[in-house]
Design a protein around this motif. Sequence first.
Motif, PDB file in Angstrom:
ATOM      1  N   ASN A   6      17.019  12.748  18.372  1.00 51.04           N
ATOM      2  CA  ASN A   6      16.867  11.978  20.215  1.00 51.04           C
ATOM      3  C   ASN A   6      17.616  12.125  20.112  1.00 51.04           C
ATOM      4  O   ASN A   6      17.629  11.304  21.314  1.00 51.04           O
ATOM      5  N   TRP A   7      18.918  12.543  19.434  1.00 52.97           N
ATOM      6  CA  TRP A   7      20.410  11.848  20.529  1.00 52.97           C
ATOM      7  C   TRP A   7      21.708  12.610  20.203  1.00 52.97           C
ATOM      8  O   TRP A   7      21.131  13.160  18.742  1.00 52.97           O
ATOM      9  N   PHE A   8      22.519  13.116  20.427  1.00 51.08           N
ATOM     10  CA  PHE A   8      23.543  13.886  20.196  1.00 51.08           C
ATOM     11  C   PHE A   8      24.611  13.295  20.556  1.00 51.08           C
ATOM     12  O   PHE A   8      24.444  12.507  21.833  1.00 51.08           O
ATOM     13  N   GLU A   9      26.202  13.172  20.302  1.00 48.77           N
ATOM     14  CA  GLU A   9      26.977  12.681  20.352  1.00 48.77           C
ATOM     15  C   GLU A   9      28.555  13.602  20.489  1.00 48.77           C
ATOM     16  O   GLU A   9      28.497  13.963  18.646  1.00 48.77           O
ATOM     17  N   LEU A  10      28.565  13.513  21.604  1.00 49.45           N
ATOM     18  CA  LEU A  10      30.418  14.937  21.646  1.00 49.45           C
ATOM     19  C   LEU A  10      31.776  14.811  21.637  1.00 49.45           C
ATOM     20  O   LEU A  10      31.599  13.118  22.246  1.00 49.45           O
ATOM     21  N   ALA A  45      19.537  13.946  25.800  1.00 51.11           N
ATOM     22  CA  ALA A  45      19.650  12.362  25.340  1.00 51.11           C
ATOM     23  C   ALA A  45      20.570  12.259  23.987  1.00 51.11           C
ATOM     24  O   ALA A  45      20.814  12.661  22.993  1.00 51.11           O
ATOM     25  N   GLY A  46      21.729  12.063  24.784  1.00 47.71           N
ATOM     26  CA  GLY A  46      23.664  11.943  24.285  1.00 47.71           C
ATOM     27  C   GLY A  46      24.370  10.940  24.775  1.00 47.71           C
ATOM     28  O   GLY A  46      24.286  10.192  25.937  1.00 47.71           O
ATOM     29  N   ALA A  47      25.627  11.249  24.402  1.00 50.30           N
ATOM     30  CA  ALA A  47      26.340  10.763  24.922  1.00 50.30           C
ATOM     31  C   ALA A  47      28.160  11.982  24.090  1.00 50.30           C
ATOM     32  O   ALA A  47      27.764  12.441  24.093  1.00 50.30           O
ATOM     33  N   ILE A  48      29.184  11.117  25.350  1.00 48.85           N
ATOM     34  CA  ILE A  48      30.394  11.736  25.162  1.00 48.85           C
ATOM     35  C   ILE A  48      31.049  10.549  24.723  1.00 48.85           C
ATOM     36  O   ILE A  48      31.381   9.365  25.387  1.00 48.85           O
ATOM     37  N   ALA A  49      31.730  10.451  23.509  1.00 50.12           N
ATOM     38  CA  ALA A  49      32.586   9.999  23.066  1.00 50.12           C
ATOM     39  C   ALA A  49      33.891  10.035  22.555  1.00 50.12           C
ATOM     40  O   ALA A  49      34.218  11.402  22.133  1.00 50.12           O
ATOM     41  N   LEU A  55      33.919  10.705  13.599  1.00 54.37           N
ATOM     42  CA  LEU A  55      33.431  11.910  14.755  1.00 54.37           C
ATOM     43  C   LEU A  55      34.201  12.746  15.685  1.00 54.37           C
ATOM     44  O   LEU A  55      34.857  12.479  16.229  1.00 54.37           O
ATOM     45  N   THR A  56      33.973  13.732  14.227  1.00 55.36           N
ATOM     46  CA  THR A  56      35.846  15.077  14.396  1.00 55.36           C
ATOM     47  C   THR A  56      34.476  16.249  14.870  1.00 55.36           C
ATOM     48  O   THR A  56      35.518  16.957  15.735  1.00 55.36           O
ATOM     49  N   GLN A  57      33.098  16.339  14.991  1.00 52.25           N
ATOM     50  CA  GLN A  57      32.455  17.259  15.445  1.00 52.25           C
ATOM     51  C   GLN A  57      30.894  16.926  15.970  1.00 52.25           C
ATOM     52  O   GLN A  57      30.696  15.282  16.202  1.00 52.25           O
ATOM     53  N   PRO A  58      30.128  17.712  16.668  1.00 53.65           N
ATOM     54  CA  PRO A  58      28.876  17.279  17.437  1.00 53.65           C
ATOM     55  C   PRO A  58      28.542  16.147  16.474  1.00 53.65           C
ATOM     56  O   PRO A  58      28.340  16.554  14.843  1.00 53.65           O
ATOM     57  N   ARG A  59      27.635  15.158  17.202  1.00 51.74           N
ATOM     58  CA  ARG A  59      27.150  14.315  15.918  1.00 51.74           C
ATOM     59  C   ARG A  59      25.609  14.743  15.831  1.00 51.74           C
ATOM     60  O   ARG A  59      25.532  14.463  17.146  1.00 51.74           O
ATOM     61  N   ILE A  60      24.932  14.613  15.533  1.00 49.86           N
ATOM     62  CA  ILE A  60      23.274  15.186  15.769  1.00 49.86           C
ATOM     63  C   ILE A  60      22.805  13.768  15.057  1.00 49.86           C
ATOM     64  O   ILE A  60      22.711  13.527  13.650  1.00 49.86           O
ATOM     65  N   TYR A  61      21.113  12.535  15.948  1.00 51.90           N
ATOM     66  CA  TYR A  61      21.046  12.140  15.601  1.00 51.90           C
ATOM     67  C   TYR A  61      19.789  12.313  15.572  1.00 51.90           C
ATOM     68  O   TYR A  61      18.483  13.043  16.007  1.00 51.90           O
ATOM     69  N   SER A 105      23.179  11.631  11.280  1.00 53.91           N
ATOM     70  CA  SER A 105      22.513  11.049  11.731  1.00 53.91           C
ATOM     71  C   SER A 105      21.432  10.608  11.479  1.00 53.91           C
ATOM     72  O   SER A 105      20.803  11.156  11.878  1.00 53.91           O
ATOM     73  N   LEU A 106      20.830   9.478  11.333  1.00 57.10           N
ATOM     74  CA  LEU A 106      19.897   9.105  11.197  1.00 57.10           C
ATOM     75  C   LEU A 106      19.237   7.977  12.365  1.00 57.10           C
ATOM     76  O   LEU A 106      19.880   6.913  12.652  1.00 57.10           O
ATOM     77  N   TYR A 107      17.945   7.562  13.440  1.00 52.63           N
ATOM     78  CA  TYR A 107      17.953   6.238  14.255  1.00 52.63           C
ATOM     79  C   TYR A 107      16.655   6.521  14.148  1.00 52.63           C
ATOM     80  O   TYR A 107      15.668   6.784  14.098  1.00 52.63           O
ATOM     81  N   GLU A 108      16.314   4.579  14.224  1.00 47.75           N
ATOM     82  CA  GLU A 108      15.324   4.494  13.962  1.00 47.75           C
ATOM     83  C   GLU A 108      15.760   3.532  15.280  1.00 47.75           C
ATOM     84  O   GLU A 108      15.841   2.216  15.201  1.00 47.75           O
TER      85      GLU A 108
END
Length: 111
Positions: A6-10, A45-49, A55-61, A105-108
């Motif tokens: 439901n979310w990711f970060e690049l 649904a995500g972000a660029i950070a 955060l060295t690689q894409p992170r999936i929540y 990652s987990l997201y509640e």
Amino acid sequence: MSGQVNWFELPADDTERARAFYAGVFGWDTSPMGEDYHVITTGAAGAIAVRDVQLTQPRIYFHTADIDASARKVAELGGKADDVQTVPEVGRIAHCTDDQGTPFSLYEPQA
């Protein structure tokens, strides 16, 4: 639903350049949220950070309805779960690794 992405970060060394790249590839627009964190507003649904040691690689929540129980289960199954963090007006997150060292990652969501 638990387990759905439901979310990711690049991560990016230069978030302005990354935003231009993904706008060109996918047509994404972004909106700033905090310092150099850019939420994708017209796409997935995500972000660029900013890339950093966490955060060295894409992170999936992955969604969970009970982050505390999910974090305990990660540990029970041989993974590692960091402390649960509250993100104001967003929900709760925990960065984890599975039993082979793959980060996720987990997201509640906030109720």
